[in-house]
Design a protein around this motif. Structure first.
Motif, PDB file in Angstrom:
ATOM      1  N   ASP A 126       0.723  -1.300   0.030  1.00  0.00           N
ATOM      2  CA  ASP A 126      -0.163  -0.096   0.058  1.00  0.00           C
ATOM      3  C   ASP A 126       0.860   1.349  -0.002  1.00  0.00           C
ATOM      4  O   ASP A 126       0.184   2.220   0.061  1.00  0.00           O
ATOM      5  CB  ASP A 126      -0.953  -0.018   1.051  1.00  0.00           C
ATOM      6  N   SER A 127       2.137   1.063  -0.041  1.00  0.00           N
ATOM      7  CA  SER A 127       3.163   2.374  -0.129  1.00  0.00           C
ATOM      8  C   SER A 127       4.304   1.818  -0.599  1.00  0.00           C
ATOM      9  O   SER A 127       4.716   0.725  -0.727  1.00  0.00           O
ATOM     10  CB  SER A 127       3.212   3.027   1.332  1.00  0.00           C
ATOM     11  N   ILE A 128       4.993   3.066  -1.224  1.00  0.00           N
ATOM     12  CA  ILE A 128       6.242   2.764  -1.552  1.00  0.00           C
ATOM     13  C   ILE A 128       7.423   2.112  -0.412  1.00  0.00           C
ATOM     14  O   ILE A 128       8.128   1.131  -0.941  1.00  0.00           O
ATOM     15  CB  ILE A 128       7.189   3.932  -2.331  1.00  0.00           C
ATOM     16  N   ASN A 129       7.120   2.646   0.690  1.00  0.00           N
ATOM     17  CA  ASN A 129       8.014   1.985   1.817  1.00  0.00           C
ATOM     18  C   ASN A 129       7.807   0.446   1.960  1.00  0.00           C
ATOM     19  O   ASN A 129       8.759  -0.108   2.485  1.00  0.00           O
ATOM     20  CB  ASN A 129       7.952   2.692   3.024  1.00  0.00           C
ATOM     21  N   SER A 130       6.682   0.319   1.919  1.00  0.00           N
ATOM     22  CA  SER A 130       6.378  -1.246   2.007  1.00  0.00           C
ATOM     23  C   SER A 130       6.795  -2.124   1.175  1.00  0.00           C
ATOM     24  O   SER A 130       7.392  -3.186   1.490  1.00  0.00           O
ATOM     25  CB  SER A 130       4.847  -1.380   2.311  1.00  0.00           C
ATOM     26  N   ILE A 131       7.139  -1.743  -0.063  1.00  0.00           N
ATOM     27  CA  ILE A 131       7.738  -2.569  -1.233  1.00  0.00           C
ATOM     28  C   ILE A 131       9.173  -2.464  -1.341  1.00  0.00           C
ATOM     29  O   ILE A 131       9.773  -3.004  -2.113  1.00  0.00           O
ATOM     30  CB  ILE A 131       6.869  -2.551  -2.425  1.00  0.00           C
ATOM     31  N   THR A 132       9.616  -1.460  -0.339  1.00  0.00           N
ATOM     32  CA  THR A 132      11.121  -1.101  -0.500  1.00  0.00           C
ATOM     33  C   THR A 132      11.750  -1.142   0.793  1.00  0.00           C
ATOM     34  O   THR A 132      13.003  -0.627   1.080  1.00  0.00           O
ATOM     35  CB  THR A 132      11.268   0.205  -1.247  1.00  0.00           C
ATOM     36  N   SER A 133      11.439  -1.928   1.739  1.00  0.00           N
ATOM     37  CA  SER A 133      11.752  -2.021   2.953  1.00  0.00           C
ATOM     38  C   SER A 133      13.346  -2.994   3.044  1.00  0.00           C
ATOM     39  O   SER A 133      13.655  -3.565   2.056  1.00  0.00           O
ATOM     40  CB  SER A 133      10.755  -2.946   3.949  1.00  0.00           C
ATOM     41  N   ASN A 134      13.893  -2.749   4.148  1.00  0.00           N
ATOM     42  CA  ASN A 134      15.266  -3.372   4.223  1.00  0.00           C
ATOM     43  C   ASN A 134      15.097  -4.853   3.981  1.00  0.00           C
ATOM     44  O   ASN A 134      16.205  -5.491   3.450  1.00  0.00           O
ATOM     45  CB  ASN A 134      15.849  -2.935   5.760  1.00  0.00           C
ATOM     46  N   GLU A 135      14.154  -5.727   4.693  1.00  0.00           N
ATOM     47  CA  GLU A 135      14.161  -6.855   4.370  1.00  0.00           C
ATOM     48  C   GLU A 135      13.610  -7.595   3.089  1.00  0.00           C
ATOM     49  O   GLU A 135      14.130  -8.530   2.636  1.00  0.00           O
ATOM     50  CB  GLU A 135      13.032  -7.557   5.634  1.00  0.00           C
ATOM     51  N   ILE A 136      12.831  -6.689   2.466  1.00  0.00           N
ATOM     52  CA  ILE A 136      12.591  -6.952   1.028  1.00  0.00           C
ATOM     53  C   ILE A 136      13.921  -6.832   0.114  1.00  0.00           C
ATOM     54  O   ILE A 136      14.148  -7.709  -0.656  1.00  0.00           O
ATOM     55  CB  ILE A 136      11.621  -6.420   0.476  1.00  0.00           C
ATOM     56  N   ASN A 137      14.543  -5.745   0.525  1.00  0.00           N
ATOM     57  CA  ASN A 137      15.817  -5.423  -0.406  1.00  0.00           C
ATOM     58  C   ASN A 137      16.752  -6.506  -0.231  1.00  0.00           C
ATOM     59  O   ASN A 137      17.619  -6.792  -1.095  1.00  0.00           O
ATOM     60  CB  ASN A 137      16.287  -4.152  -0.133  1.00  0.00           C
ATOM     61  N   ASP A 138      16.922  -6.922   1.007  1.00  0.00           N
ATOM     62  CA  ASP A 138      17.841  -8.131   1.481  1.00  0.00           C
ATOM     63  C   ASP A 138      17.420  -9.485   0.740  1.00  0.00           C
ATOM     64  O   ASP A 138      18.413 -10.222   0.214  1.00  0.00           O
ATOM     65  CB  ASP A 138      17.872  -8.260   2.905  1.00  0.00           C
ATOM     66  N   MET A 139      16.141  -9.572   0.826  1.00  0.00           N
ATOM     67  CA  MET A 139      15.694 -10.828  -0.045  1.00  0.00           C
ATOM     68  C   MET A 139      16.206 -10.983  -1.544  1.00  0.00           C
ATOM     69  O   MET A 139      16.585 -11.686  -1.845  1.00  0.00           O
ATOM     70  CB  MET A 139      14.175 -11.112   0.244  1.00  0.00           C
ATOM     71  N   ILE A 140      15.813  -9.579  -2.180  1.00  0.00           N
ATOM     72  CA  ILE A 140      16.310  -9.569  -3.576  1.00  0.00           C
ATOM     73  C   ILE A 140      17.561  -9.702  -3.930  1.00  0.00           C
ATOM     74  O   ILE A 140      18.158 -10.193  -4.699  1.00  0.00           O
ATOM     75  CB  ILE A 140      15.667  -8.087  -4.108  1.00  0.00           C
ATOM     76  N   ASN A 141      18.492  -8.957  -2.802  1.00  0.00           N
ATOM     77  CA  ASN A 141      19.960  -8.953  -2.983  1.00  0.00           C
ATOM     78  C   ASN A 141      20.456 -10.471  -2.737  1.00  0.00           C
ATOM     79  O   ASN A 141      21.794 -10.737  -3.270  1.00  0.00           O
ATOM     80  CB  ASN A 141      20.618  -7.919  -2.161  1.00  0.00           C
ATOM     81  N   SER A 142      19.726 -11.361  -2.101  1.00  0.00           N
ATOM     82  CA  SER A 142      20.258 -12.637  -2.186  1.00  0.00           C
ATOM     83  C   SER A 142      20.015 -13.551  -3.127  1.00  0.00           C
ATOM     84  O   SER A 142      20.214 -15.070  -3.083  1.00  0.00           O
ATOM     85  CB  SER A 142      19.511 -13.399  -0.838  1.00  0.00           C
ATOM     86  N   ALA A 143      19.315 -12.930  -4.264  1.00  0.00           N
ATOM     87  CA  ALA A 143      19.072 -13.877  -5.240  1.00  0.00           C
ATOM     88  C   ALA A 143      20.166 -14.407  -5.947  1.00  0.00           C
ATOM     89  O   ALA A 143      21.361 -13.792  -6.336  1.00  0.00           O
ATOM     90  CB  ALA A 143      18.358 -13.212  -6.427  1.00  0.00           C
ATOM     91  N   ASP A 144      19.955 -15.722  -6.580  1.00  0.00           N
ATOM     92  CA  ASP A 144      21.440 -16.243  -7.126  1.00  0.00           C
ATOM     93  C   ASP A 144      20.764 -17.215  -8.178  1.00  0.00           C
ATOM     94  O   ASP A 144      20.043 -18.260  -7.929  1.00  0.00           O
ATOM     95  CB  ASP A 144      22.157 -17.145  -5.927  1.00  0.00           C
ATOM     96  N   ILE A 145      21.479 -17.226  -9.307  1.00  0.00           N
ATOM     97  CA  ILE A 145      21.298 -18.192 -10.564  1.00  0.00           C
ATOM     98  C   ILE A 145      22.672 -18.886 -10.621  1.00  0.00           C
ATOM     99  O   ILE A 145      23.569 -18.286 -10.951  1.00  0.00           O
ATOM    100  CB  ILE A 145      21.124 -17.214 -11.678  1.00  0.00           C
ATOM    101  N   ALA A 146      22.273 -20.300 -10.386  1.00  0.00           N
ATOM    102  CA  ALA A 146      23.526 -21.093 -10.408  1.00  0.00           C
ATOM    103  C   ALA A 146      24.102 -21.277 -11.855  1.00  0.00           C
ATOM    104  O   ALA A 146      23.430 -21.218 -12.865  1.00  0.00           O
ATOM    105  CB  ALA A 146      23.067 -22.464 -10.008  1.00  0.00           C
TER     106      ALA A 146
END
Length: 232
Positions: A212-232
Motif C-alpha cells: 500500500d506504499s512505496i516504503n512497504s515494497i522497498t523495506s530493508n528485509e525485502i531488499n535483502d531478499m532481492i539481493n540474495s537472489a542467485d542463479i547457479a
C-alpha cells in the motif's frame, strides 16, 4: 660662606684663596654621578587590553569548535541508532533465514514471512509470501522470446501505461553480478507494485512485490531478499 682655617677671615664658598692671608682653599670633591645598574631587571610589561581580547577570542573559538564537534558526534550516533531500530530490520542470522530454491534459482527470506496459497493465472507455479506488514511477495520464472533485459523492461512499461498505472521508477541494478531491472508502479487503485527482473539465457526470473506504499515494497528485509537472489 666659609672661613679661612689660617686667619679665620670669611670668604665666599667658591673662593680659591683667602682674600686676607692668601691661603689656598682645597678643591671640593665632586661626587661622581651614580651609575646605572646594567644588571637591573627589566620590568615586565603588562599585557594590553588588545592582547587580552585576542586571547579571549581564541579561547571562545576553541570552545565553539568543541561544541560543534560534540553536536556532530551526537547527530551521527543518532542516525546510527535510528537506522538500527528500523521497523523493517534486515536478516540478521542464519537462524532467522529460510531459503527458497527452484532449479538453478534460489533466494533467502526471513522466516517470519508466511507462505500463502495464492495463484497467478498468467504465471502458474508462482510462489507467494506475505510479511508482517501485509506486503505480498511473489516469485516466478518463465521462458521468454525476448533477447535482452531492455526489451523486457520496455514491455513492462508499455503494459503498465495501458492499464492506467503510473511509472514511479525505472532503473538498472546489479544482482548476482548481472544486470537486473527495478520498476516501481503506482496502480490505478493507489497501491504500489514493484517488479525486479533478472534475465539469463532466455529465462526471466521475476520478483513482484505489492503493497500500500512505496516504503512497504522497498523495506530493508525485502531488499535483502532481492539481493540474495542467485542463479547457479
Amino acid at each position: 660662606m666659609k672661613k679661612c682655617p689660617e686667619c679665620g677671615n670669611p670668604s665666599y664658598d667658591g673662593a680659591p684663596v683667602c682674600g686676607n692671608c692668601g691661603f689656598k682653599f682645597p678643591k671640593q670633591k665632586v661626587a661622581a654621578p651614580k651609575g646605572e645598574d646594567i644588571f637591573q631587571k627589566e620590568r615586565k610589561e603588562k599585557k594590553t587590553s588588545n592582547e587580552d581580547s585576542i586571547l579571549n577570542i581564541i579561547k571562545q573559538k576553541k570552545l565553539i569548535i568543541g561544541i560543534i564537534l560534540l553536536i556532530t558526534l551526537i547527530v551521527i550516533c543518532g542516525i546510527v541508532l535510528t537506522g538500527s531500530n528500523n521497523k523493517s530490520s534486515p536478516i540478521q542470522t542464519t537462524a532467522d533465514v529460510g531459503e527458497f530454491s527452484a532449479g538453478d534459482f534460489s533466494f533467502k527470506y526471513p522466516k517470519g514471512w508466511s507462505e500463502v496459497n495464492e495463484t497467478d493465472d498468467s504465471h502458474p507455479g508462482a510462489k507467494f509470501f506475505r510479511n508482517n506488514e501485509n506486503t505480498s511477495i511473489e516469485y516466478y520464472n518463465v521462458s521468454t522470446q525476448h533477447t535482452s533485459l531492455k526489451e523486457v523492461t520496455q514491455e513492462r512499461i508499455s503494459y503498465a501505461q495501458e492499464t492506467g498505472s503510473f511509472v514511479e521508477l525505472v532503473e538498472t541494478i546489479t544482482l548476482d553480478g548481472r544486470n537486473a531491472s527495478n520498476i516501481i508502479l503506482e496502480n490505478a487503485d493507489g497501491d504500489y507494485t514493484r517488479f525486479v527482473s533478472m534475465f539469463s539465457d532466455g529465462e526471466l526470473y521475476v520478483f513482484k512485490i505489492s503493497g500500500d506504499s512505496i516504503n512497504s515494497i522497498t523495506s530493508n528485509e525485502i531488499n535483502d531478499m532481492i539481493n540474495s537472489a542467485d542463479i547457479a
